[in-house]
Write an enzyme that holds these catalytic residues in place. Structure first.
Site, PDB file in Angstrom:
ATOM      1  N   ASP A 185      47.736  22.910  55.546  1.00 49.74           N
ATOM      2  CA  ASP A 185      47.548  23.761  54.381  1.00 49.74           C
ATOM      3  C   ASP A 185      46.088  24.177  54.288  1.00 49.74           C
ATOM      4  O   ASP A 185      45.220  23.621  54.975  1.00 49.74           O
ATOM      5  CB  ASP A 185      48.005  23.029  53.107  1.00 49.74           C
ATOM      6  CG  ASP A 185      47.322  21.686  52.948  1.00 49.74           C
ATOM      7  OD1 ASP A 185      46.086  21.667  52.787  1.00 49.74           O
ATOM      8  OD2 ASP A 185      48.011  20.636  52.994  1.00 49.74           O
ATOM      9  N   GLU A 227      51.086  20.635  89.618  1.00 54.83           N
ATOM     10  CA  GLU A 227      50.784  20.665  88.174  1.00 54.83           C
ATOM     11  C   GLU A 227      49.280  20.627  87.934  1.00 54.83           C
ATOM     12  O   GLU A 227      48.757  21.315  87.055  1.00 54.83           O
ATOM     13  CB  GLU A 227      51.469  19.484  87.465  1.00 54.83           C
ATOM     14  CG  GLU A 227      52.973  19.667  87.326  1.00 54.83           C
ATOM     15  CD  GLU A 227      53.685  18.439  86.771  1.00 54.83           C
ATOM     16  OE1 GLU A 227      54.793  18.597  86.231  1.00 54.83           O
ATOM     17  OE2 GLU A 227      53.141  17.312  86.896  1.00 54.83           O
TER      18      GLU A 227
END
Ligand code: DGJ
Length: 730
Positions: free
Chosen positions: A536, A616
């Protein structure tokens, strides 16, 4: 001047780049809300308010205006309970022991340079002289010495108006506040839609758009945190509003606790929005001479559609809300050991991971949960913030030094608001946890909440945090919070109104964060609450980035990031590449796609780096290089949602465009694959029309890319992805 007062019409007109907002103190001294819409002149818009004798609409207390005047249908600036307005109110208060009722009337106002602040609460701030102005309007109850100061911060250029309200008791009697909203906002025309962001743990901020019908629609959290479940950010918009067109208004609450937002469509189809503290279990006794500040709300109105709205908000939050010195610095690319090891690690394993991280070119190693007290699972240890040297094989300082010696910064996870019943802290201070006397508490993840409304608890935690910093060179903190607040009872003062404790807890949290940041101004703080349970605007004031979700699956993250982008900067959205099958949902995605998705935000890796394949590792190095070359674009660029994961079943796409429009990225994640698939075309946004951009070795004009578009490469496997960066060449 962004704020104008017309002393004849008694109107207050607030101008931003794209909007005008107006109030008027009428002949009865009621503060009416007369306009919020596209930028207009200083016309007194009260001519739009029609007075009639409507049935069952009662007159205000003093009744000087007759039956054709009722607050039950007038648009008001800060509607209160008990003055003949039966719609949702912004404030319910009265003398303690009496029935709540108020009749607020205009008393005075001041226009001030700069932006007001709200001591103890997060709020937007000015970054340069002249970028903001403040309007303060004082209202008073007709009968009692109860005052309300309405505060407005106008950031004209940023197209932002902030609001807050401070309730003051200047009388001798105690005032009881039972509902305090930061604002009321009345729109005379109905027919609007509401966009809100619901969710759950591991699936936060899911976009939802609905027509507002008669009655009350509520978006709220009673969990003591802003929560995974509903976010204190909504957009009110027209039916035809889309990404690039249409009227829309953002309402964003700068607060991290229980909140309530209500949208009521009334008998005359008008819409009222109120937003502020959740009044469930709220009660605040305001003694003589005391005042109470409701948290800030940020408003922004534009006719440029959702994209214009969210880019404006993202920029404002990056510049005028996030205080951290890290807001404009390159965020360190991190490796976090949580999904790599969970609680099962040794100091040796951590160093091995850190070595791999350094070798890949990462910049920060974060030691997550499990390094302290007795903590080999999530049933014990919280509260005992003493390093487990046996597990690490060294002190925290030594571990940090070894990590630094690898050329990495050192970061640490903590969860200071919590306590495990199986901990030395709980055994010493059982009354420091929220437990209602005579009742067994609800446990969640086997943990209880520390009572942050209590000074001695906060001081203890501050002390432990200070000691941690004294024991090791810590450059980053991940501040976690892994349960909803419940069983709220503060044992500090059994006489204390327990209805005040939830809000005091949040004020206490802000105080502790403030303390830590004041001691360590250069600290990079990452917020977290089981992922994005406290994502928030309040937390952004302290933490420039927040762990966005415990769901690290690249495909589910598409919707999470999409929803988050409407109200919050993408640079604040922490996202990591993790292992497959994904630990939350078992999905397999290509490593490349996991990188494309995580590069949308504050980027990092959270998997066992020791077990990565050579392929990877090569791909990770490529991703790290790409991020390093374009970090400013990703952190400060405008963000465009090009294909929605809700509307396009085949792919989700987004783009960043640098503020000077000389550089842009395009990211596409394919969410379905088809045989004999049609070619996919995608239009870029936000480029300079006349500029020439280089894409795959060829030059294209801005108009070609924006109006004609790009043909996307075909996906070669499930969940394939594509990412490219273009640069202006003329
Ligand atoms: C919840 C967080 O969201 C995770 O990233 C991790 O830090 C765990 N808590 C640790 O308990």
């Amino acid at each position: 001047m962004a704020i104008l007062y017309d002393s004849v019409a008694r109107t207050f007109t607030l101008h931003t780049a794209e909007s005008t907002y107006q109030m008027k103190a009428d002949a009865q001294n009621v503060l009416l809300h007369t306009y919020f819409g596209p930028r207009a002149d200083g016309t007194d818009f009260s001519y739009l308010i029609v007075s009639r004798d409507y049935g069952y609409c009662s007159e205000p207390a003093e009744n000087t205006a007759g039956r054709e005047y009722s607050l039950d249908y007038f648009p008001q600036e800060y509607p209160v309970y008990g003055d003949g307005d039966y719609r949702v109110s912004a404030l319910q208060a009265g003398i303690a022991g009496q029935a709540p009722a108020l009749a607020l009337r205009y008393v005075s106002h001041r226009i001030l340079p700069g932006k007001y602040d709200l001591p103890g609460l997060p709020a937007l701030f000015s970054i340069e002289e002249g970028d903001a102005e403040t309007l303060e309007i004082v209202l008073k109850d007709l009968y009692e010495e109860i005052y309300v100061t309405l505060l407005y911060g106008v950031f004209e250029e940023k197209n932002i108006i902030t609001r807050a309200a401070v309730i003051g008791n200047r009388g001798a009697k105690t005032v009881k506040l039972s509902r305090v909203m930061s604002m009321g906002l009345d729109f005379p025309e109905g027919g609007r839609e509401l966009i809100s962001f619901y969710g759950k743990h591991t699936l936060e901020r899911q976009f939802e758009r609905k027509t507002l019908c008669h009655g009350i629609t509520e978006i709220s959290s009673a969990r003591g945190t802003s929560s995974h479940h509903h976010n204190p950010f909504v957009i009110v918009c027209d039916r035809n509003t889309a990404e690039d067109v249409g009227a829309c208004c953002a309402v964003s609450l700068v607060y991290s606790g229980s909140f309530k937002l209500q949208a009521e469509v009334d008998q005359f189809d008008s819409l009222r929005i109120v937003c502020g503290l959740n009044d469930n279990e709220f009660e605040w006794m305001l003694g003589s001479g005391e005042s109470f500040a409701a948290p800030e709300v940020v408003l922004s109105y534009t006719e440029k559609g959702l994209s214009g709205l969210s880019n404006g908000l993202q920029k404002t939050y990056r510049e005028n809300l996030i205080r951290s010195p890290w807001k404009n610095r390159k965020r360190p690319l991190l490796a976090n050991n949580w999904e790599a090891t969970y609680f099962k690690f040794t100091g040796g394993k951590l160093l091995e991971l850190a070595r791999q991280a350094a070798d890949l070119g990462l910049e920060l190693f974060v030691l997550d949960d499990g390094w302290f007290g007795k903590r080999d699972d999530d049933r014990s240890g919280l509260g005992d913030w003493y390093v487990n040297e046996k597990k690490l094989g060294c002190t925290l300082g030594e571990l940090a030094d070894r990590i630094h010696a690898l050329g990495l910064k050192f970061g640490l996870w903590i969860e200071p608001e919590m306590v495990s019943e199986d901990s030395d802290l709980y055994r010493a201070h059982p009354d420091w946890a929220f437990v209602i006397p005579g009742r067994d508490p609800n446990r969640s993840r086997s943990q209880l909440l520390l009572d942050f409304s209590r000074q001695e608890v906060r001081e203890y935690i501050k002390g432990r945090i200070d000691d941690l910093f004294a024991s090791a060179d810590i450059e980053y903190i991940k501040w976690d919070m892994n349960r909803s607040i419940g069983n709220v009872y503060s044992a500090a003062d059994p006489g204390l109104s327990q209805g005040a404790v939830r809000h005091k807890y949040i004020l206490g949290l802000y105080e502790v964060l403030e303390h830590m940041l004041a001691q360590h101004p250069d600290l990079l703080l990452e917020g977290c609450s089981g992922g994005g349970g406290r994502f928030d605007a309040g937390m952004l004031y302290y933490a420039p980035q927040i762990w966005c979700s415990d769901n690290t699956d690249a495909i589910e993250r598409l919707r999470i990031h999409y929803g988050t982008s409407f109200g919050y900067p993408m640079s604040a959205t922490a996202a990591h590449v993790s292992i497959c099958p994904n630990h939350q949902n078992g999905r397999m995605t290509p490593f490349r796609t996991r990188g494309v998705c995580a590069m949308q935000g504050a980027f990092g890796y959270e998997l066992d780096l020791d077990r990565m394949t050579q392929e990877e590792k090569d791909e990770a190095r490529r991703q790290i290089r790409l991020y390093n070359e374009n970090w400013e674009l990703f952190q400060q660029g405008n963000y465009y949602r090009l294909a929605s994961p809700y509307e396009n079943p085949d792919f989700t796409a987004w783009s960043y465009v640098s503020p000077d429009q000389s550089r842009a990225s395009l990211s596409v994640v394919y969410t379905d694959v088809h045989a004999s698939a049609k070619p996919y075309r995608l239009k870029w946004k936000g480029l300079l029309e006349d500029a020439l951009y280089e894409l795959d070795g060829k030059l294209y004009s801005g108009t070609a890319l924006m109006h004609g578009g790009t043909v996307l490469p075909w996906p070669e496997c499930d969940y394939d992805s594509y990412m490219t960066v273009i640069e202006r060449k003329n």
